[in-house]
Design a protein around this motif. Structure first.
Motif, PDB file in Angstrom:
ATOM      1  N   LYS A  59       7.969   8.452  -4.030  1.00  0.00           N
ATOM      2  CA  LYS A  59       7.734   9.869  -4.296  1.00  0.00           C
ATOM      3  C   LYS A  59       6.936  10.541  -3.176  1.00  0.00           C
ATOM      4  CE  LYS A  59       7.400   8.582  -9.190  1.00  0.00           C
ATOM      5  NZ  LYS A  59       6.492   8.503 -10.365  1.00  0.00           N
ATOM      6  N   THR A  60       6.340   9.734  -2.330  1.00  0.00           N
ATOM      7  CA  THR A  60       5.510  10.287  -1.245  1.00  0.00           C
ATOM      8  C   THR A  60       5.880   9.644   0.084  1.00  0.00           C
ATOM      9  OG1 THR A  60       3.800   8.650  -1.761  1.00  0.00           O
ATOM     10  CG2 THR A  60       3.548  10.849  -2.727  1.00  0.00           C
ATOM     11  N   ARG A  61       7.164   9.428   0.311  1.00  0.00           N
ATOM     12  CA  ARG A  61       7.597   8.785   1.558  1.00  0.00           C
ATOM     13  C   ARG A  61       7.092   9.578   2.760  1.00  0.00           C
ATOM     14  NH1 ARG A  61      13.919   7.541   2.618  1.00  0.00           N
ATOM     15  NH2 ARG A  61      13.578   5.916   1.017  1.00  0.00           N
ATOM     16  N   PHE A  62       6.476   8.871   3.695  1.00  0.00           N
ATOM     17  CA  PHE A  62       5.903   9.441   4.924  1.00  0.00           C
ATOM     18  C   PHE A  62       4.746  10.399   4.650  1.00  0.00           C
ATOM     19  CE2 PHE A  62      10.619   9.149   6.020  1.00  0.00           C
ATOM     20  CZ  PHE A  62      10.523   7.836   6.465  1.00  0.00           C
ATOM     21  N   ARG A  63       4.153  10.286   3.488  1.00  0.00           N
ATOM     22  CA  ARG A  63       3.017  11.141   3.135  1.00  0.00           C
ATOM     23  C   ARG A  63       1.860  10.274   2.642  1.00  0.00           C
ATOM     24  NH1 ARG A  63       5.840  16.535   0.450  1.00  0.00           N
ATOM     25  NH2 ARG A  63       7.725  16.471   1.748  1.00  0.00           N
ATOM     26  N   PRO A  64       0.657  10.811   2.599  1.00  0.00           N
ATOM     27  CA  PRO A  64      -0.494  10.010   2.160  1.00  0.00           C
ATOM     28  C   PRO A  64      -0.300   9.458   0.758  1.00  0.00           C
ATOM     29  CG  PRO A  64      -1.244  12.015   3.235  1.00  0.00           C
ATOM     30  CD  PRO A  64       0.248  12.155   3.064  1.00  0.00           C
ATOM     31  N   PRO A  65      -0.907   8.299   0.487  1.00  0.00           N
ATOM     32  CA  PRO A  65      -0.790   7.703  -0.844  1.00  0.00           C
ATOM     33  C   PRO A  65      -1.575   8.502  -1.878  1.00  0.00           C
ATOM     34  CG  PRO A  65      -2.417   6.513   0.427  1.00  0.00           C
ATOM     35  CD  PRO A  65      -1.797   7.523   1.370  1.00  0.00           C
ATOM     36  N   VAL A  66      -1.243   8.274  -3.136  1.00  0.00           N
ATOM     37  CA  VAL A  66      -1.876   8.982  -4.245  1.00  0.00           C
ATOM     38  C   VAL A  66      -2.405   7.952  -5.243  1.00  0.00           C
ATOM     39  CG1 VAL A  66      -1.521  10.642  -6.123  1.00  0.00           C
ATOM     40  CG2 VAL A  66      -0.296  10.925  -3.942  1.00  0.00           C
ATOM     41  N   LYS A  67      -3.585   8.190  -5.780  1.00  0.00           N
ATOM     42  CA  LYS A  67      -4.147   7.282  -6.776  1.00  0.00           C
ATOM     43  C   LYS A  67      -3.228   7.175  -7.989  1.00  0.00           C
ATOM     44  CE  LYS A  67      -9.078   7.718  -5.695  1.00  0.00           C
ATOM     45  NZ  LYS A  67     -10.428   8.034  -6.239  1.00  0.00           N
ATOM     46  N   PRO A  68      -3.247   6.035  -8.666  1.00  0.00           N
ATOM     47  CA  PRO A  68      -2.342   5.862  -9.813  1.00  0.00           C
ATOM     48  C   PRO A  68      -2.732   6.740 -11.000  1.00  0.00           C
ATOM     49  CG  PRO A  68      -3.831   3.998  -9.633  1.00  0.00           C
ATOM     50  CD  PRO A  68      -4.039   4.834  -8.401  1.00  0.00           C
ATOM     51  N   HIS A 190      -6.984   2.393   3.383  1.00  0.00           N
ATOM     52  CA  HIS A 190      -8.174   3.161   2.984  1.00  0.00           C
ATOM     53  C   HIS A 190      -8.222   3.327   1.467  1.00  0.00           C
ATOM     54  CE1 HIS A 190      -8.058   5.407   7.145  1.00  0.00           C
ATOM     55  NE2 HIS A 190      -8.221   4.103   7.262  1.00  0.00           N
ATOM     56  N   LEU A 191      -7.060   3.656   0.871  1.00  0.00           N
ATOM     57  CA  LEU A 191      -7.039   3.858  -0.579  1.00  0.00           C
ATOM     58  C   LEU A 191      -7.361   2.552  -1.318  1.00  0.00           C
ATOM     59  CD1 LEU A 191      -6.514   5.953  -2.805  1.00  0.00           C
ATOM     60  CD2 LEU A 191      -4.125   5.194  -2.844  1.00  0.00           C
ATOM     61  N   ALA A 192      -6.863   1.423  -0.789  1.00  0.00           N
ATOM     62  CA  ALA A 192      -7.182   0.130  -1.398  1.00  0.00           C
ATOM     63  C   ALA A 192      -8.684  -0.144  -1.326  1.00  0.00           C
ATOM     64  CB  ALA A 192      -6.403  -0.984  -0.703  1.00  0.00           C
ATOM     65  N   LEU A 193      -9.291   0.204  -0.208  1.00  0.00           N
ATOM     66  CA  LEU A 193     -10.737   0.010  -0.071  1.00  0.00           C
ATOM     67  C   LEU A 193     -11.519   0.966  -0.970  1.00  0.00           C
ATOM     68  CD1 LEU A 193     -10.950  -0.606   3.767  1.00  0.00           C
ATOM     69  CD2 LEU A 193     -11.367  -2.284   1.963  1.00  0.00           C
ATOM     70  N   GLU A 194     -10.978   2.159  -1.200  1.00  0.00           N
ATOM     71  CA  GLU A 194     -11.614   3.056  -2.165  1.00  0.00           C
ATOM     72  C   GLU A 194     -11.546   2.457  -3.569  1.00  0.00           C
ATOM     73  OE1 GLU A 194      -9.834   6.907  -1.875  1.00  0.00           O
ATOM     74  OE2 GLU A 194     -10.349   7.154   0.254  1.00  0.00           O
ATOM     75  N   TRP A 195     -10.416   1.814  -3.893  1.00  0.00           N
ATOM     76  CA  TRP A 195     -10.306   1.120  -5.180  1.00  0.00           C
ATOM     77  C   TRP A 195     -11.372   0.036  -5.284  1.00  0.00           C
ATOM     78  CZ3 TRP A 195      -9.967  -3.673  -7.150  1.00  0.00           C
ATOM     79  CH2 TRP A 195      -9.537  -3.821  -8.471  1.00  0.00           C
ATOM     80  N   VAL A 196     -11.560  -0.729  -4.210  1.00  0.00           N
ATOM     81  CA  VAL A 196     -12.601  -1.759  -4.208  1.00  0.00           C
ATOM     82  C   VAL A 196     -13.968  -1.126  -4.440  1.00  0.00           C
ATOM     83  CG1 VAL A 196     -13.795  -3.452  -2.751  1.00  0.00           C
ATOM     84  CG2 VAL A 196     -11.291  -3.385  -2.771  1.00  0.00           C
ATOM     85  N   ARG A 197     -14.254  -0.074  -3.728  1.00  0.00           N
ATOM     86  CA  ARG A 197     -15.544   0.621  -3.886  1.00  0.00           C
ATOM     87  C   ARG A 197     -15.770   1.041  -5.337  1.00  0.00           C
ATOM     88  NH1 ARG A 197     -15.120   6.192  -1.302  1.00  0.00           N
ATOM     89  NH2 ARG A 197     -13.959   6.461  -3.250  1.00  0.00           N
ATOM     90  N   ASP A 198     -14.724   1.558  -5.975  1.00  0.00           N
ATOM     91  CA  ASP A 198     -14.874   2.159  -7.294  1.00  0.00           C
ATOM     92  C   ASP A 198     -14.755   1.167  -8.446  1.00  0.00           C
ATOM     93  OD1 ASP A 198     -15.089   4.548  -5.915  1.00  0.00           O
ATOM     94  OD2 ASP A 198     -12.986   5.111  -6.242  1.00  0.00           O
ATOM     95  N   ASN A 199     -14.143   0.003  -8.212  1.00  0.00           N
ATOM     96  CA  ASN A 199     -13.819  -0.898  -9.320  1.00  0.00           C
ATOM     97  C   ASN A 199     -14.369  -2.311  -9.201  1.00  0.00           C
ATOM     98  OD1 ASN A 199     -11.698   0.653 -11.093  1.00  0.00           O
ATOM     99  ND2 ASN A 199     -11.073   1.021  -8.978  1.00  0.00           N
ATOM    100  N   MET A 226     -12.008   0.777  12.547  1.00  0.00           N
ATOM    101  CA  MET A 226     -13.338   0.908  13.149  1.00  0.00           C
ATOM    102  C   MET A 226     -13.506   2.250  13.852  1.00  0.00           C
ATOM    103  SD  MET A 226     -14.906  -2.066  12.523  1.00  0.00           S
ATOM    104  CE  MET A 226     -16.093  -2.635  13.745  1.00  0.00           C
ATOM    105  N   ALA A 227     -12.369   2.882  14.224  1.00  0.00           N
ATOM    106  CA  ALA A 227     -12.414   4.163  14.941  1.00  0.00           C
ATOM    107  C   ALA A 227     -11.842   5.318  14.131  1.00  0.00           C
ATOM    108  CB  ALA A 227     -11.650   4.037  16.261  1.00  0.00           C
ATOM    109  N   THR A 228     -11.581   5.089  12.845  1.00  0.00           N
ATOM    110  CA  THR A 228     -10.961   6.114  12.002  1.00  0.00           C
ATOM    111  C   THR A 228     -12.011   6.750  11.106  1.00  0.00           C
ATOM    112  OG1 THR A 228      -8.924   4.789  11.981  1.00  0.00           O
ATOM    113  CG2 THR A 228      -9.101   6.573  10.376  1.00  0.00           C
ATOM    114  N   PRO A 229     -12.293   8.028  11.270  1.00  0.00           N
ATOM    115  CA  PRO A 229     -13.347   8.668  10.468  1.00  0.00           C
ATOM    116  C   PRO A 229     -13.172   8.490   8.962  1.00  0.00           C
ATOM    117  CG  PRO A 229     -12.708  10.098  12.279  1.00  0.00           C
ATOM    118  CD  PRO A 229     -11.751   8.944  12.299  1.00  0.00           C
ATOM    119  N   ALA A 230     -11.935   8.542   8.468  1.00  0.00           N
ATOM    120  CA  ALA A 230     -11.717   8.447   7.023  1.00  0.00           C
ATOM    121  C   ALA A 230     -12.065   7.070   6.463  1.00  0.00           C
ATOM    122  CB  ALA A 230     -10.257   8.772   6.695  1.00  0.00           C
TER     123      ALA A 230
END
Length: 531
Positions: A59-68, A190-199, A226-230
């Protein structure tokens, strides 16, 4: 306590950590932010496989991922999720654009204890792989170190790194929803690491003590973060195993690849082509990956992080180390014989002549240096080497090790704490002809030497090396230093001494190992292939 006593204590504690835990029969249940999940108690640890961290990317091909989307019925996390679409690597759990899944191993899924968290990013040169390989089964690692281990899947190849932003801008006259397309695979991580942070606290992990580690392409993905602000703040230690990303793909080269990819799909780089590539069947896109790369000059197409000025606004480690991650302890490793893993498929490479070598070397060490100078230097430094020996060591030095040196030097010049290692231990597999090849450190860190296709074999020496490696990585995850009682004093890498731990039996800290080889290749500018 003297050193002998401390070694005895280490052996005793290691024995306790390696001892089988009491069997638990109940199925562990955890409430994540999205909903309840039920895992399995197996091998003395609680295991949760195929946890969703993002929505279906169809549903988001070539676009940023979305939380479930949240759920209420418990999800049974007893099997790996689908791998990302890719060519040539069948996965027992299938391939799908619905691939944003992760896996968790924990000594006990309970918020009562905060354990270090080790998040593994798989390799495969941005093109292949998944977090479900048997080599990445983290049961033994979680038990050995009393740590929580996470592996992930994310979008790869064109699905994760096809740069459509410039074409979209040219067609529409302004940036649009495809502005992030060249780095969607990174955004998934990044989104996977946000999941780790939150869960992860609910699984017994410490969200304030997260280490990312990865081999080959996984290490390159980490170097890019290491060089990506997000990605700032999503992890607190980083270890790369034979995986560097000194430079990213420039937007011009990335656009050339996009046009070649569209042409392989019989699409034009216009509004209609942009619309169609977002709707074509997954299999069509996978087939087009085989097209010749217009930058490298041969197939298939290289896809990796892009200097898109949206997600990534500087090269990961050029012209210097990124200041945003200067406070993150880092470990950078390589193996002594990296290219024996890539180039041993041709039996003749083990039986080369001196006359053949000048033609064989340049395409494989991937930098522009006179092969006769290279050969003469190696014959002077190592007169006992055969032509095939020179072939493997020179291609390793120019093609694989060089990127590690670039990153180590950049970090050392900035004053960032970085530990270097080199795997010198040689696998007994194939009568030792592979030496210490690319991927040898994976089963040593994960303690999966008994897996059938482990390159290390499951010899007594391999298991001792697994103790050495896994304990160093566990120590690094816990404290930011890989020092253990069994290792010599492991000093951070400096420009003055270039301290490097030679991982062998016994291990040894060496100053500037292979220094003459380093100097030979340092005279030529380094640009990572594909970028």
């Amino acid at each position: 306590m003297n050193r002998r006593e401390s070694l005895k204590l280490l052996g005793a504690s290691a024995g306790l950590m390696a001892a089988p835990a009491l069997a638990r029969t109940s199925k562990p249940q955890v409430m994540t932010q999205a909903g309840p999940v039920i895992g399995q108690a197996k091998g003395g640890v609680d295991i949760f496989l195929g946890l969703r961290y993002g929505q279906d990317t169809t549903k988001t091909r070539f676009r940023p991922p979305v939380k479930p989307e949240p759920w209420t019925k418990p999800y049974i996390a007893d099997h790996y999720g689908a791998a990302a679409p890719q060519a040539g690597t069948p996965d027992p759990y299938g391939q799908s654009e619905d691939c944003l899944f992760l896996n968790v191993w924990t000594p006990q899924a309970s918020a009562r204890k905060r354990r270090p968290v080790m998040v593994y990013i798989h390799g495969g040169a941005y093109n292949t792989g998944s977090g479900g390989s048997p080599l990445y089964d983290a049961t033994n690692l979680a038990l050995r170190g009393d740590v929580v281990v996470v592996t992930i899947n994310h979008r790869l190849n064109a699905f994760g790194y096809l740069y459509l932003a410039r074409l979209e801008h040219e067609v529409t006259g302004a940036p649009g929803p495809l502005a992030f397309s060249g780095n969607c695979g990174q955004l998934d991580i990044h989104l996977a690491l946000e999941w780790v942070r939150d869960n992860i606290a609910a699984f017994g992990g410490d969200p304030g003590c997260v280490m990312v580690f990865g081999q080959s392409g996984g290490g390159a993905k980490i170097a890019t973060m290491m060089a990506t602000p997000a990605a700032r703040g999503l992890f607190h230690r980083a270890a790369t195993m034979s995986g560097q990303q000194v430079t990213a793909s420039g937007p011009g080269n990335a656009t050339q690849r996009t046009i070649a990819f569209l042409a392989a799909l019989d699409l034009k780089p216009d509004a209609e082509g942009l619309a169609q590539v977002q709707a074509l069947p997954m299999a069509d896109l996978v087939a087009a990956l085989k097209a010749n790369d217009p930058v490298i000059g041969k197939g298939g197409l290289y896809f990796g992080p892009v200097l898109d000025e949206t997600t990534l606004s500087r090269h990961p480690f050029w012209p210097d180390a990124p200041s945003q991650s200067a406070d993150i302890p880092m470990m950078i490793g390589n193996t002594h014989d990296e290219t024996r893993a890539f180039l041993s498929g041709d039996p003749h490479n083990f039986d080369l002549t001196w006359e053949e070598l000048p033609v064989k070397l340049p395409p494989q060490y991937r930098i522009d240096i006179d092969p006769y100078v290279v050969i003469d230097t190696y014959r002077r430094l190592y007169p006992q080497m055969s032509p095939s020996d020179v072939f493997f060591v020179a291609t390793t030095a120019g093609r694989s090790w060089r990127g590690a040196i670039e990153e180590l030097e950049a970090r050392a010049k900035s004053g960032a704490v970085t530990y270097a290692y080199q795997v010198d231990w040689k696998t007994p597999k194939d009568a030792g002809r592979l030496g210490a090849p690319h991927t040898i450190d994976i089963p040593l860190v994960f303690r999966t030497t008994a897996v059938a296709d482990s390159i290390t074999t499951d010899s007594a020496e391999a298991r001792r090396m697994a103790d050495l490696f896994s304990d160093a990585f566990i120590a690094f995850a816990r404290s930011g230093s890989p020092q253990t009682a069994i290792l010599p004093d492991w000093k951070p890498y400096s420009m003055e001494k270039r301290e490097t731990m030679l991982m062998d039996l016994p291990p040894q800290l060496a100053n500037d190992p292979r220094g003459e080889e380093r100097k030979l290749f340092a005279k030529v500018p380094f640009i990572q292939q594909g970028t």
